[in-house]
Motif scaffolding. Structure first.
Motif, short mmCIF file in Angstrom:
data_model
loop_
_atom_site.label_atom_id
_atom_site.label_comp_id
_atom_site.label_asym_id
_atom_site.label_seq_id
_atom_site.Cartn_x
_atom_site.Cartn_y
_atom_site.Cartn_z
N LYS A 193 -14.27 -14.94 -1.66
CA LYS A 193 -15.19 -13.83 -1.41
C LYS A 193 -14.88 -12.64 -2.33
N GLY A 194 -15.60 -11.55 -2.12
CA GLY A 194 -15.42 -10.34 -2.94
C GLY A 194 -14.35 -9.44 -2.39
N LEU A 195 -14.27 -8.26 -2.99
CA LEU A 195 -13.24 -7.29 -2.68
C LEU A 195 -13.70 -6.33 -1.59
N GLU A 196 -12.78 -5.94 -0.72
CA GLU A 196 -13.07 -4.99 0.35
C GLU A 196 -11.93 -3.98 0.45
N TRP A 197 -12.28 -2.70 0.36
CA TRP A 197 -11.29 -1.64 0.55
C TRP A 197 -10.86 -1.61 2.01
N VAL A 198 -9.53 -1.43 2.22
CA VAL A 198 -8.97 -1.48 3.56
C VAL A 198 -8.39 -0.14 4.01
N ALA A 199 -7.71 0.57 3.11
CA ALA A 199 -7.08 1.82 3.51
C ALA A 199 -6.61 2.59 2.29
N THR A 200 -6.55 3.91 2.43
CA THR A 200 -6.01 4.80 1.40
C THR A 200 -5.12 5.83 2.05
N ILE A 201 -4.06 6.23 1.35
CA ILE A 201 -3.15 7.25 1.86
C ILE A 201 -2.89 8.30 0.78
N SER A 202 -2.79 9.54 1.19
CA SER A 202 -2.53 10.63 0.26
C SER A 202 -1.09 10.60 -0.23
N THR A 203 -0.78 11.46 -1.17
CA THR A 203 0.55 11.47 -1.77
C THR A 203 1.65 11.74 -0.75
N SER A 204 1.41 12.65 0.16
CA SER A 204 2.44 12.99 1.16
C SER A 204 2.39 12.08 2.38
N GLY A 205 1.28 11.39 2.53
CA GLY A 205 1.09 10.55 3.71
C GLY A 205 0.38 11.27 4.84
N SER A 206 0.01 12.51 4.62
CA SER A 206 -0.58 13.29 5.71
C SER A 206 -2.04 12.95 5.97
N ARG A 207 -2.68 12.36 4.95
CA ARG A 207 -4.10 11.99 5.10
C ARG A 207 -4.27 10.50 4.86
N THR A 208 -5.00 9.86 5.76
CA THR A 208 -5.29 8.44 5.64
C THR A 208 -6.79 8.21 5.86
N TYR A 209 -7.29 7.13 5.25
CA TYR A 209 -8.71 6.84 5.28
C TYR A 209 -8.89 5.34 5.47
N TYR A 210 -9.90 4.97 6.29
CA TYR A 210 -10.15 3.57 6.59
C TYR A 210 -11.65 3.30 6.68
N PHE A 216 -5.64 -1.01 11.95
CA PHE A 216 -4.71 -0.99 10.82
C PHE A 216 -4.20 0.44 10.60
N THR A 217 -2.94 0.53 10.16
CA THR A 217 -2.34 1.82 9.84
C THR A 217 -1.62 1.74 8.50
N ILE A 218 -2.02 2.60 7.58
CA ILE A 218 -1.35 2.66 6.28
C ILE A 218 -0.30 3.77 6.34
N SER A 219 0.84 3.52 5.72
CA SER A 219 1.90 4.52 5.68
C SER A 219 2.69 4.35 4.39
N ARG A 220 3.56 5.30 4.12
CA ARG A 220 4.36 5.23 2.90
C ARG A 220 5.71 5.89 3.11
N ASP A 221 6.68 5.47 2.30
CA ASP A 221 8.00 6.08 2.27
C ASP A 221 8.27 6.44 0.81
N ASN A 222 8.06 7.70 0.47
CA ASN A 222 8.21 8.10 -0.93
C ASN A 222 9.66 7.97 -1.41
N ALA A 223 10.61 8.12 -0.53
CA ALA A 223 12.02 7.98 -0.92
C ALA A 223 12.34 6.55 -1.34
N LYS A 224 11.60 5.61 -0.77
CA LYS A 224 11.82 4.20 -1.09
C LYS A 224 10.75 3.65 -2.03
N SER A 225 9.82 4.50 -2.47
CA SER A 225 8.70 4.05 -3.32
C SER A 225 8.01 2.83 -2.70
#
Lengths: 119, 106
Positions: free
Chosen positions: A43-60, A68-77
């Motif tokens: 099948k084709g491509l589907e966007w699932v989630a986006t997160i801001s640089t700090s992690g304070s903003r998320t989009y679905y 679903f929940t997107i998150s990040r750890d900048n210290a661990k890249s």
């Protein structure tokens, strides 16, 4: 060299949870928005989630919002995707992607990790 | 939600052909459109951003154009290595991909 390496995929039963990880290298991870994009088999491509640089903003999109929940750890890249209440229609290859400096599209993609939701 | 309708679904082409594919947005997305190339078994690659800007390292035979609701990707002098599925993406509001145009050899 920019590298994005996903992990954590596999076979999971409907209704269960799974957490994907993406290890980033070759760039300053904390400077970039990051995203997950999926592709169901043949099948084709589907966007699932986006997160801001700090992690304070998320989009679905509506298809995964609340499950679903997107998150990040900048210290661990590292970027993560916690997937709950999985459905058969979530079966797909999940790509970690870096948002482009030039646009809100995606300039680097990982190789993808397969998630199969089946009993 | 903005729907991106790509046409044609597939094309049979020959090396050296000029190839044109289209993407139509269901509402005005300005120039907030990228084009991606995905070869079999590979991740997508960014070709064009902002509707008409060639990404770093992309050969100049790839050209994007359009604004508003109608967008075009043109490949002049098609090469065998260009066989792939091509997707458009709008990011004017959230993100929506087109369903793709598959290029195959005649």
């Amino acid at each position: 060299e920019v590298q994005l390496v996903e992990s954590g995929g596999g076979l999971v039963q409907p209704g269960r949870s799974l957490k994907l990880s993406c290890a980033a290298s070759g760039f300053t991870f904390s400077n970039y928005y990051m995203a997950w994009v999926r592709q169901a088999p043949k099948k084709g491509l589907e966007w699932v989630a986006t997160i801001s640089t700090s992690g304070s903003r998320t989009y679905y999109p509506d298809s995964v919002k609340g499950r679903f929940t997107i998150s990040r750890d900048n210290a661990k890249s590292s970027l993560y995707l916690q997937m709950n209440s999985l459905k058969s229609e979530d079966t797909a290859t999940y790509y970690c992607a870096r948002q482009s400096y030039y646009s809100r599209g995606f300039d680097y993609w990982g190789q993808g990790v397969m998630v199969t939701v089946s009993s | 939600n903005t729907v991106m309708t790509q046409s044609p679904t597939s094309m049979f082409i020959s090396v050296g052909d000029r190839v044109t594919m289209n993407c139509k947005a269901s509402q005005n997305v300005g120039t907030n459109v990228d084009w991606y190339q995905q070869k079999t078994g590979q991740s997508p690659k960014l070709l064009i951003y902002g509707a008409s800007n060639r990404y770093t390292g992309v050969p100049d035979r790839f050209t994007g154009s359009g604004s508003g609701t109608d967008f075009t990707l043109t490949i002049s002098n098609m090469q065998a290595e260009d066989l792939a599925v091509y997707y458009c993406l709008q990011y004017n509001y959230k993100y929506t991909f087109g369903a793709g145009t598959k290029l195959e050899l005649k």
